[in-house]
Design a protein around this motif. Structure first.
Motif, PDB file in Angstrom:
ATOM      1  N   THR A 110      40.484  48.774  39.833  1.00  0.00           N
ATOM      2  CA  THR A 110      40.105  48.344  41.187  1.00  0.00           C
ATOM      3  C   THR A 110      39.716  46.869  41.291  1.00  0.00           C
ATOM      4  O   THR A 110      39.408  46.389  42.382  1.00  0.00           O
ATOM      5  N   THR A 111      39.678  46.156  40.162  1.00  0.00           N
ATOM      6  CA  THR A 111      39.276  44.745  40.209  1.00  0.00           C
ATOM      7  C   THR A 111      40.484  43.838  39.967  1.00  0.00           C
ATOM      8  O   THR A 111      41.544  44.301  39.557  1.00  0.00           O
ATOM      9  N   GLY A 112      40.284  42.550  40.205  1.00  0.00           N
ATOM     10  CA  GLY A 112      41.338  41.593  39.833  1.00  0.00           C
ATOM     11  C   GLY A 112      42.168  41.094  40.992  1.00  0.00           C
ATOM     12  O   GLY A 112      43.342  40.746  40.824  1.00  0.00           O
ATOM     13  N   ALA A 113      41.566  41.007  42.165  1.00  0.00           N
ATOM     14  CA  ALA A 113      42.286  40.488  43.329  1.00  0.00           C
ATOM     15  C   ALA A 113      42.703  39.042  43.089  1.00  0.00           C
ATOM     16  O   ALA A 113      41.983  38.277  42.447  1.00  0.00           O
ATOM     17  N   GLU A 114      43.869  38.683  43.578  1.00  0.00           N
ATOM     18  CA  GLU A 114      44.382  37.315  43.428  1.00  0.00           C
ATOM     19  C   GLU A 114      44.102  36.537  44.715  1.00  0.00           C
ATOM     20  O   GLU A 114      44.113  37.110  45.804  1.00  0.00           O
ATOM     21  N   GLN A 168      29.031  44.615  38.013  1.00  0.00           N
ATOM     22  CA  GLN A 168      28.454  43.858  39.133  1.00  0.00           C
ATOM     23  C   GLN A 168      29.525  43.125  39.941  1.00  0.00           C
ATOM     24  O   GLN A 168      29.441  41.920  40.177  1.00  0.00           O
ATOM     25  N   ARG A 169      30.566  43.829  40.286  1.00  0.00           N
ATOM     26  CA  ARG A 169      31.571  43.276  41.206  1.00  0.00           C
ATOM     27  C   ARG A 169      31.588  44.178  42.428  1.00  0.00           C
ATOM     28  O   ARG A 169      31.395  45.400  42.305  1.00  0.00           O
ATOM     29  N   CYS A 170      31.859  43.595  43.569  1.00  0.00           N
ATOM     30  CA  CYS A 170      32.020  44.426  44.767  1.00  0.00           C
ATOM     31  C   CYS A 170      33.197  45.361  44.549  1.00  0.00           C
ATOM     32  O   CYS A 170      33.275  46.422  45.148  1.00  0.00           O
ATOM     33  N   THR A 171      34.126  44.928  43.679  1.00  0.00           N
ATOM     34  CA  THR A 171      35.341  45.708  43.445  1.00  0.00           C
ATOM     35  C   THR A 171      35.216  46.643  42.244  1.00  0.00           C
ATOM     36  O   THR A 171      36.194  47.298  41.870  1.00  0.00           O
ATOM     37  N   ALA A 172      34.039  46.696  41.626  1.00  0.00           N
ATOM     38  CA  ALA A 172      33.879  47.496  40.404  1.00  0.00           C
ATOM     39  C   ALA A 172      34.263  48.960  40.628  1.00  0.00           C
ATOM     40  O   ALA A 172      34.075  49.516  41.712  1.00  0.00           O
ATOM     41  N   GLN A 182      38.805  29.743  36.844  1.00  0.00           N
ATOM     42  CA  GLN A 182      40.241  29.689  37.142  1.00  0.00           C
ATOM     43  C   GLN A 182      40.512  30.140  38.582  1.00  0.00           C
ATOM     44  O   GLN A 182      41.364  29.583  39.279  1.00  0.00           O
ATOM     45  N   GLU A 183      39.760  31.147  39.033  1.00  0.00           N
ATOM     46  CA  GLU A 183      39.936  31.647  40.403  1.00  0.00           C
ATOM     47  C   GLU A 183      39.637  30.533  41.411  1.00  0.00           C
ATOM     48  O   GLU A 183      40.333  30.375  42.417  1.00  0.00           O
ATOM     49  N   ALA A 184      38.613  29.742  41.105  1.00  0.00           N
ATOM     50  CA  ALA A 184      38.274  28.605  41.989  1.00  0.00           C
ATOM     51  C   ALA A 184      39.361  27.527  41.929  1.00  0.00           C
ATOM     52  O   ALA A 184      39.708  26.927  42.951  1.00  0.00           O
ATOM     53  N   ALA A 197      33.631  31.363  42.357  1.00  0.00           N
ATOM     54  CA  ALA A 197      34.865  31.863  42.993  1.00  0.00           C
ATOM     55  C   ALA A 197      34.624  32.118  44.488  1.00  0.00           C
ATOM     56  O   ALA A 197      35.379  31.641  45.346  1.00  0.00           O
ATOM     57  N   ILE A 198      33.547  32.833  44.804  1.00  0.00           N
ATOM     58  CA  ILE A 198      33.315  33.164  46.211  1.00  0.00           C
ATOM     59  C   ILE A 198      32.969  31.894  47.006  1.00  0.00           C
ATOM     60  O   ILE A 198      33.416  31.717  48.141  1.00  0.00           O
ATOM     61  N   ALA A 199      32.242  30.978  46.360  1.00  0.00           N
ATOM     62  CA  ALA A 199      31.956  29.703  47.035  1.00  0.00           C
ATOM     63  C   ALA A 199      33.257  28.960  47.315  1.00  0.00           C
ATOM     64  O   ALA A 199      33.400  28.287  48.337  1.00  0.00           O
ATOM     65  N   SER A 200      34.230  29.086  46.414  1.00  0.00           N
ATOM     66  CA  SER A 200      35.515  28.401  46.633  1.00  0.00           C
ATOM     67  C   SER A 200      36.311  29.089  47.741  1.00  0.00           C
ATOM     68  O   SER A 200      36.968  28.434  48.536  1.00  0.00           O
ATOM     69  N   TRP A 201      36.233  30.419  47.798  1.00  0.00           N
ATOM     70  CA  TRP A 201      36.948  31.164  48.849  1.00  0.00           C
ATOM     71  C   TRP A 201      36.503  30.725  50.244  1.00  0.00           C
ATOM     72  O   TRP A 201      37.227  30.853  51.220  1.00  0.00           O
ATOM     73  N   LYS A 202      35.249  30.286  50.320  1.00  0.00           N
ATOM     74  CA  LYS A 202      34.705  29.951  51.641  1.00  0.00           C
ATOM     75  C   LYS A 202      34.750  28.442  51.916  1.00  0.00           C
ATOM     76  O   LYS A 202      35.150  28.015  52.995  1.00  0.00           O
ATOM     77  N   TRP A 246      25.359  35.855  43.764  1.00  0.00           N
ATOM     78  CA  TRP A 246      25.273  35.400  42.372  1.00  0.00           C
ATOM     79  C   TRP A 246      26.370  35.977  41.498  1.00  0.00           C
ATOM     80  O   TRP A 246      26.617  35.470  40.414  1.00  0.00           O
ATOM     81  N   ASN A 247      27.064  37.045  41.926  1.00  0.00           N
ATOM     82  CA  ASN A 247      27.965  37.710  40.974  1.00  0.00           C
ATOM     83  C   ASN A 247      29.265  36.949  40.746  1.00  0.00           C
ATOM     84  O   ASN A 247      29.870  37.046  39.700  1.00  0.00           O
ATOM     85  N   PHE A 248      29.703  36.178  41.757  1.00  0.00           N
ATOM     86  CA  PHE A 248      30.850  35.276  41.592  1.00  0.00           C
ATOM     87  C   PHE A 248      30.454  33.918  42.157  1.00  0.00           C
ATOM     88  O   PHE A 248      30.924  33.499  43.212  1.00  0.00           O
ATOM     89  N   PRO A 249      29.538  33.221  41.451  1.00  0.00           N
ATOM     90  CA  PRO A 249      28.907  32.046  42.061  1.00  0.00           C
ATOM     91  C   PRO A 249      29.849  30.896  42.393  1.00  0.00           C
ATOM     92  O   PRO A 249      29.582  30.139  43.310  1.00  0.00           O
TER      93      PRO A 249
HETATM   94  C1  UN1 Z   1      33.381  40.322  44.208  1.00  0.00           C
HETATM   95  O1  UN1 Z   1      32.973  41.115  43.379  1.00  0.00           O
HETATM   96  O2  UN1 Z   1      32.758  40.135  45.253  1.00  0.00           O
HETATM   97  O3  UN1 Z   1      38.897  41.178  42.566  1.00  0.00           O
HETATM   98  C2  UN1 Z   1      34.567  39.464  44.006  1.00  0.00           C
HETATM   99  C3  UN1 Z   1      38.004  40.852  41.787  1.00  0.00           C
HETATM  100  C4  UN1 Z   1      37.620  39.396  41.701  1.00  0.00           C
HETATM  101  C5  UN1 Z   1      36.690  39.030  42.795  1.00  0.00           C
HETATM  102  C6  UN1 Z   1      35.531  39.957  42.968  1.00  0.00           C
HETATM  103  N1  UN1 Z   1      38.817  38.594  41.772  1.00  0.00           N
HETATM  104  O4  UN1 Z   1      37.426  41.663  41.094  1.00  0.00           O
END
Ligand code: UN1
Length: 493
Positions: A441-445, A280-284, A103-105, A154-159, A149-152
């Motif tokens: 801390t997660t769930g960025a739009e 395994q999120r950068c935002t975890a 959905q994010e993509a 969504a992150i590809a779509s962001w870029k 690999w953690n958002f294979p």
């Molecule tokens: C990431 O972990 O690199 O805000 C992306 C979030 C997600 C994206 C995380 N929408 O947790």
């Protein structure tokens, strides 16, 4: 056995190396596919194709480029369930989160398609009479995308989406762990009618393929999301070549819970932030800074609920926490838990690799909570990238801010409080690129900039309108219609 190939100049092809690597399901150990391992040769071919395709793509009006992005959005939407199933099998996150990621993509595709008819520049008054001044965005050229690999998807779509709508071509290296979904995404671009050569897919390790991309003179910018170690290496190499980079790296995100915070809500936010995507999120969420007066009560609420987090194969709809990506990640997490115990932190829950029925062939770690953690213990300072959270007692908002800000990263932070003054103070003082109030801390739009300060990034942002800055140059244009020489800064004074 299914093979995942390169996609170069509109053709699916094997690599000259003849080498393949197995793609494993992290929940079952099953081999899902074999992915081709590219070399510099494939990168060279991909760059050549991208350069040629970009020459005409930059001349296609942006609203027309965007038509293809609308089609991508539509196809992603149509195939959402199928893509989510692939995502969960290949990466491990639970199926609900898989759907959320697709959905994010989709959201990003619609949003960036809209940019085709915006992509605002500026018109500003000139200092001189009968002279017109404006600045417009122009594509950078060939974008090299290196994605994790953690958002294979969504992150590809962001870029990829902002890169394409602004008129660039792409050479993309997805993570070796998640090439199947990457190939599916490329097929969607192909089906949407993206002209050949504009998106090229290569596979392989960072040290071979990633390096070849970073050092390739035909690649004008590198957009990378991944570890700090690799980000620093890219920064050094690309910097020496004066190549533009957008780097998005780690996090050590904290939730602060003040005395007046809603503890039930905070407990839910902590469990979701810490154990969703198995951490395994950068935002975890990996730290909880809780006021001493409510620490025990919050711990009780966490322990009451942690049992509800069923661990297992993410394809099972009742499972709440899936596996971690691979064996070495599992071992690294376990190593951190041992370090935490040696440092004197108190283990409140979990703390070991899951064993027993259903866990034999997968990479499962029990959701783990440490308490009485000191702010400068390694488990409180370093990114673990797994289901481990550390509770640190605090006495005041000021102390929480100080601890929040003392780590090397600055991606996301959160505060639970009902006091509006303290909430605003926190919004001002927490030094991360993303701040949440009364949410984890997660769930960025996707329509807001995503990224962080300090060791998390290098000032650029994925997502949101800010991502256009990564893929465009500003061109300032002056049109003098006076019919005479007008010397700026001289004739007008
Ligand atoms: C990431 O972990 O690199 O805000 C992306 C979030 C997600 C994206 C995380 N929408 O947790």
């Amino acid at each position: 056995m299914k093979k995942v190939l390169n996609f170069i100049n509109g053709e699916w092809c094997e690599s000259s190396t003849g080498k393949y690597v197995s793609v494993l399901n992290p929940a079952t150990g099953e081999v899902l596919a074999e992915v081709t391992q590219s070399s510099k040769e494939e990168v060279d071919r991909a760059v050549e194709a991208a350069k040629a395709a970009q020459k005409s793509w930059r001349l296609v009006p942006a609203p027309e480029r965007a038509e293809i992005l609308y089609e991508v959005a539509f196809l992603l939407k149509q195939r959402k369930e199928e893509l989510a199933q692939i995502l969960t099998s290949e990466m491990g996150k639970v199926i609900d989160e898989g759907r959320g990621e697709v959905q994010e993509a989709i959201d990003m595709a619609y949003y960036m398609a809209g940019e085709g008819r915006r992509m605002f520049g500026d018109t500003v008054p000139s200092e001189l009479r009968n002279k017109f001044a404006m600045s417009v965005r122009v594509p950078v050229g060939v974008a090299g995308l290196i994605t994790p690999w953690n958002f294979p998807i969504a992150i590809a779509s962001w870029k990829s989406l902002p890169a394409l709508v602004t008129g660039n071509a792409i050479v993309w290296k997805p993570a070796t762990e998640t090439p199947i979904l990457a190939a599916e995404f490329v097929k969607i671009y192909e089906e949407a009618g993206l002209p050949k050569g504009l998106i090229n897919l290569v596979h392989g390790s960072g040290s071979v393929v990633g390096n070849a991309m970073v050092e390739h003179p035909g690649i004008d910018l590198i957009s990378f999301t991944g570890s700090n170690e690799v980000g620093k290496d890219i920064n050094g190499k690309a910097g020496a070549l004066l190549k533009r980079t957008s780097l998005e790296m780690g996090g050590k995100n904290a939730i602060t819970v003040l005395k007046d915070g809603d503890l039930d809500l905070a407990a839910e936010g902590i469990l979701w932030g810490a154990f969703g995507t198995s951490g395994q999120r950068c935002t975890a969420t990996s730290r909880v800074l809780v006021h001493v007066d409510v620490k025990e009560e919050l711990e009780g609420k966490l322990l009451d609920r942690i049992g509800e987090l069923k661990l297992g194969n993410g394809l099972d709809e009742t499972v709440k926490v899936g596996p971690v990506i691979n064996r070495s990640s599992l071992e690294r997490i376990d190593e951190y838990v041992k370090i935490g115990q040696e440092e004197g932190a108190k283990l409140l829950a979990g703390g070991k690799i899951a064993d027993g029925e259903g866990f034999e062939n997968g990479n499962f770690y029990l959701p783990t909570i440490f308490t009485d953690v000191k702010p400068d213990m390694r488990i409180a300072m370093e990114e673990i990238f797994g289901p481990v959270v550390s509770i640190i007692p605090i006495q005041s908002l000021e102390e929480a801010v100080e601890i929040n800000n003392k780590v090397e990263f600055g991606l996301s932070s959160a505060i639970y409080t009902k006091n509006i003054n303290q909430a605003f103070e926190a919004m001002r003082d927490l030094d991360t690129g993303i701040v949440y109030v009364n949410a984890g801390t997660t769930g960025a739009e996707i329509h807001l900039p995503f990224g962080g300060t300090k060791g998390t990034g290098n000032g650029h942002r994925d997502s949101g309108v800010a991502s256009l800055d990564v893929y465009t140059e500003w061109k300032s244009i002056y049109v003098d219609y006076s019919g005479k020489l007008q010397r700026a800064q001289i004739d007008n004074y």
